[in-house]
Design a protein around this motif. Sequence first.
Motif, PDB file in Angstrom:
ATOM      1  N   GLU A 241      43.265  31.226  47.777  1.00 25.64           N
ATOM      2  CA  GLU A 241      43.081  31.120  46.311  1.00 25.64           C
ATOM      3  C   GLU A 241      42.045  32.073  45.911  1.00 25.64           C
ATOM      4  O   GLU A 241      41.785  32.922  44.912  1.00 25.64           O
ATOM      5  N   LEU A 242      40.719  31.743  46.437  1.00 25.24           N
ATOM      6  CA  LEU A 242      39.642  32.783  46.109  1.00 25.24           C
ATOM      7  C   LEU A 242      39.923  34.173  46.491  1.00 25.24           C
ATOM      8  O   LEU A 242      39.369  35.317  46.053  1.00 25.24           O
TER       9      LEU A 242
ATOM     10  N   TYR B 282      34.735  37.948  34.932  1.00 27.71           N
ATOM     11  CA  TYR B 282      36.082  38.169  34.099  1.00 27.71           C
ATOM     12  C   TYR B 282      35.965  38.061  32.560  1.00 27.71           C
ATOM     13  O   TYR B 282      36.617  38.858  32.062  1.00 27.71           O
TER      14      TYR B 282
ATOM     15  N   VAL C 109      44.914  43.190  42.912  1.00 25.77           N
ATOM     16  CA  VAL C 109      43.498  42.878  42.913  1.00 25.77           C
ATOM     17  C   VAL C 109      42.902  43.964  43.441  1.00 25.77           C
ATOM     18  O   VAL C 109      43.282  44.371  44.479  1.00 25.77           O
TER      19      VAL C 109
ATOM     20  N   ARG D 210      42.214  35.700  45.847  1.00 27.66           N
ATOM     21  CA  ARG D 210      43.011  36.506  44.723  1.00 27.66           C
ATOM     22  C   ARG D 210      42.050  37.240  43.733  1.00 27.66           C
ATOM     23  O   ARG D 210      42.601  37.796  42.540  1.00 27.66           O
ATOM     24  N   TYR D 211      40.783  36.671  43.806  1.00 22.57           N
ATOM     25  CA  TYR D 211      39.716  37.478  43.033  1.00 22.57           C
ATOM     26  C   TYR D 211      39.138  38.447  43.835  1.00 22.57           C
ATOM     27  O   TYR D 211      39.111  38.374  44.804  1.00 22.57           O
ATOM     28  N   GLY D 212      38.611  39.433  43.192  1.00 22.57           N
ATOM     29  CA  GLY D 212      37.789  40.546  43.823  1.00 22.57           C
ATOM     30  C   GLY D 212      36.651  40.293  43.982  1.00 22.57           C
ATOM     31  O   GLY D 212      35.898  39.538  43.472  1.00 22.57           O
TER      32      GLY D 212
ATOM     33  N   THR E 166      43.511  44.104  36.548  1.00 22.83           N
ATOM     34  CA  THR E 166      43.345  45.064  37.634  1.00 22.83           C
ATOM     35  C   THR E 166      43.574  46.403  37.123  1.00 22.83           C
ATOM     36  O   THR E 166      42.996  47.506  37.237  1.00 22.83           O
TER      37      THR E 166
ATOM     38  N   GLY F 127      47.380  38.657  50.457  1.00 22.22           N
ATOM     39  CA  GLY F 127      47.565  38.272  49.044  1.00 22.22           C
ATOM     40  C   GLY F 127      48.835  37.390  48.564  1.00 22.22           C
ATOM     41  O   GLY F 127      49.483  37.136  47.408  1.00 22.22           O
TER      42      GLY F 127
END
Lengths: 485, 485
Positions: B431-432, A438, B148, B434-436, A255, B207
């Motif tokens: 969990e998802l 990623y 993130v 945590r990703y952009g 990030t 988050g």
Amino acid sequence: MFSRIAEFHDWFEQEHTAHSFRVTVAPLDSLEGWSIDPETSAITHRSGKFFTIDGLEVQTNHGLVESWSQPIIDQPESGILGILVRRFGGVPHFLMQAKMEPGNINLLQLSPTVQATKSNYTRVHGGRSVPYLEYFMAPRRSRVLSDVLQSEQGAWFLHKRNRNMIIEVTEDVPLRPGFCWLTRDQLGALLKVDNLVNMDSRTVLAGYPFSEHDGSPERPVSARDGGFHQLLAGYEGRPVTMSHRDIAEPLSWFTEVKTRYDLRRRRVPLNQVKNWICGPDRITHELGRYFSVIGVHVEAGSREVSRWSQPLLAPVGQGVVAFLLRRHRGEHQLLVQARTQAGTFDVVEMAPTVQCSPDNYRGLPEHRRPPFLDHVLAAPRRRIRFDVVHSEEGGRFYHATNRYLIVEVDDDFPTVDRPDFTWMTIPQLAELARYGNYVNVEARNLLACLRFHSEPSEDGEGAGVDPHTERVTHANDHAGLGLST
Amino acid sequence: MFSRIAEFHDWFEQEHTAHSFRVTVAPLDSLEGWSIDPETSAITHRSGKFFTIDGLEVQTNHGLVESWSQPIIDQPESGILGILVRRFGGVPHFLMQAKMEPGNINLLQLSPTVQATKSNYTRVHGGRSVPYLEYFMAPRRSRVLSDVLQSEQGAWFLHKRNRNMIIEVTEDVPLRPGFCWLTRDQLGALLKVDNLVNMDSRTVLAGYPFSEHDGSPERPVSARDGGFHQLLAGYEGRPVTMSHRDIAEPLSWFTEVKTRYDLRRRRVPLNQVKNWICGPDRITHELGRYFSVIGVHVEAGSREVSRWSQPLLAPVGQGVVAFLLRRHRGEHQLLVQARTQAGTFDVVEMAPTVQCSPDNYRGLPEHRRPPFLDHVLAAPRRRIRFDVVHSEEGGRFYHATNRYLIVEVDDDFPTVDRPDFTWMTIPQLAELARYGNYVNVEARNLLACLRFHSEPSEDGEGAGVDPHTERVTHANDHAGLGLST
């Protein structure tokens, strides 16, 4: 199924001789079905499908060069790269295909079960249907092991993505001609052969879960390599879980880099791309650098249609794709780079430590050469854990090869003051590779080589792995390119 | 630190009265520092920074409408939304800020420690420096809990992203005026108050790792709600790990939807956006639908600069943001929607079950109304697990409120033949997130409300949570908008 890997090579050789392939380099303006725009020089298919060769202008504050323009492949639609897995006697087997692609070294390489663009499987070119496609289309009752939209070469593709899938079935699957079942160890052995397992296979295999036990008793592990194989054997076949804390630092580093840099892209007419020459025959860089765009005529018996023409991107020189690896507090770590390329979907993706064509940097002073390149090229044999030449996608690239390397360094190898680089464990990188955009295709390829890496042969020298002891040379290397590193 | 939540409200009320804020609606062509392009009507700041109001044309095969054009906020640079955490007596405390934003209901709301655009913290407007910013800038020695790049409202922003960060420090942190430390339970209680905890706080809190034990003894859990609070208490404070298998199905569903649909965007001049009227005063839809773009003059004592003008987007009517929740095989699951919006970074993001402005669909037949909207609106009180009105970002939106709801349904609630919807557990969705660009801002907001949800008060009626028992009305609701749902 093959009880010995030599049986695979016999089968593959038979596949080679059973089919007649011919690829002839041809002028761009002679490609049937393709046209060159008289105003912009863009190359498009008459159906409007497949892909376009166009111009792109790039500006970024990241990397060695601040702005440039270049030809680029624009292929907005995403295809399916899918591997079917089925257990025989409890052991997972992967259904692989001997597939011809016009740009392949040796023409025939080992492909996923399904390797199809949307144009392929919606039959834009009126060819045959795609075998096994039904296992990958919704709705499915089978078990999904991996399913993610992944980027491909950012230096050559604009925003290209393919759907990478691994599907496990329990029912009987008919084995069609040109296909074979391979175990994980067999794939590992074949990944040590130059130019055999194609890019599409490698990127899909990178998504195979750690937790899939291969049904074999505990893997034999040699002590000779000082921990490298022990490490891999320790992960594979076990349910590797990630807690929030395990992945927080790598995510934060990524990030941070994303917000540090800018990347701006603008389409430009192909014939206004600076320093490139658009001729009726081919498109080349004026100094002969980077790549050319060429045309080919293809005649084949084993593809969806029996004859076609298409443009291909032909890189100049062989690339180097390398991870530095260290042992740190009992774990192996890879030195991951945040890298910006012309066609990257976001500002950066995670790349191997080194990823470049050394020819493009020949004779330049050190500060203008990619970091760690010289370290990789000068690594002594005893430090090299993996060293194989693989091809990139032969449906778009002509004889595009990279030397894939893993080089071990000391724990205290200096990487501070390099904020674009960070150390990650193999499970961390594998976890990030489950999300799209990623981990880039080069890093995923090396990850697959690393994860499917089986025991070094007894002929291996010293602590290192010598892939060349298992090298198989195929007869049809029609271009006569040297395959050795 | 507050030993009782009433002390917080006293402090917050003092903050309100200690500062004099004034926001006046003003014509767009009267905004100092902003100009309207005479050719395109685009609204830009003279610095070229902050944001631009421009036109966008959208085409998609996903959703109820195939193509449209609309005004959109273009803000390519990403800011920082950061919350500092420090343990006092082992209990994590969150450093929050009473911050004025011109579009806020009540003007003052509770913000993250740092809430700054890049223009803010690089001081484009020559204001004061941003307090606590140094804790969020690299290099840091502190511990990263979450970091993130997250999307924001895709209906109103083009490709907008902010960096969502939670940083834990162990050293002493000076407490500045206008800031306070709150525990997790206190934040949970305040999240049940209408229009108090702002959007930026909610998205950052989504988050927060499950694994961060709050140092308190086991949470008291009421049996009365039939499992909802037990469930949450079961996750929080424990190291929730995800194996490959736990997340493979949701990832595959998301990939499937992404490849099923197209989304094409094209910038168009703002004054060529169909069905919208660009006047010197404001920009409105010709039927009075969706939103307007208005201008405001701001005079404030507690912001970076003491007076400024800016455009704001003012939605028409209150939105509904709702998750359906079911108990399935001993776990609670949320019904997640894959949703395409004008400014989505990729084709789809994961959204709540329902996310819309009901006013825009009034009187339409059922097949033209958003799925499950009527079910949510008609839900009996005993089925409602959460029901609070929250504001969206007051720095860009004027009095933009959504009613955030969680409605429980039976395990066999029919959702088949709805491939755009899937059931997920709370840890899967977290969990998802945590990703952009996986989980959209509305879903993250509800996730934060759900995860920070503390025990229902004893005044609560039946099995449901009644947020209104804790409602606090602030004095400065200068616009006189009704806050009740």
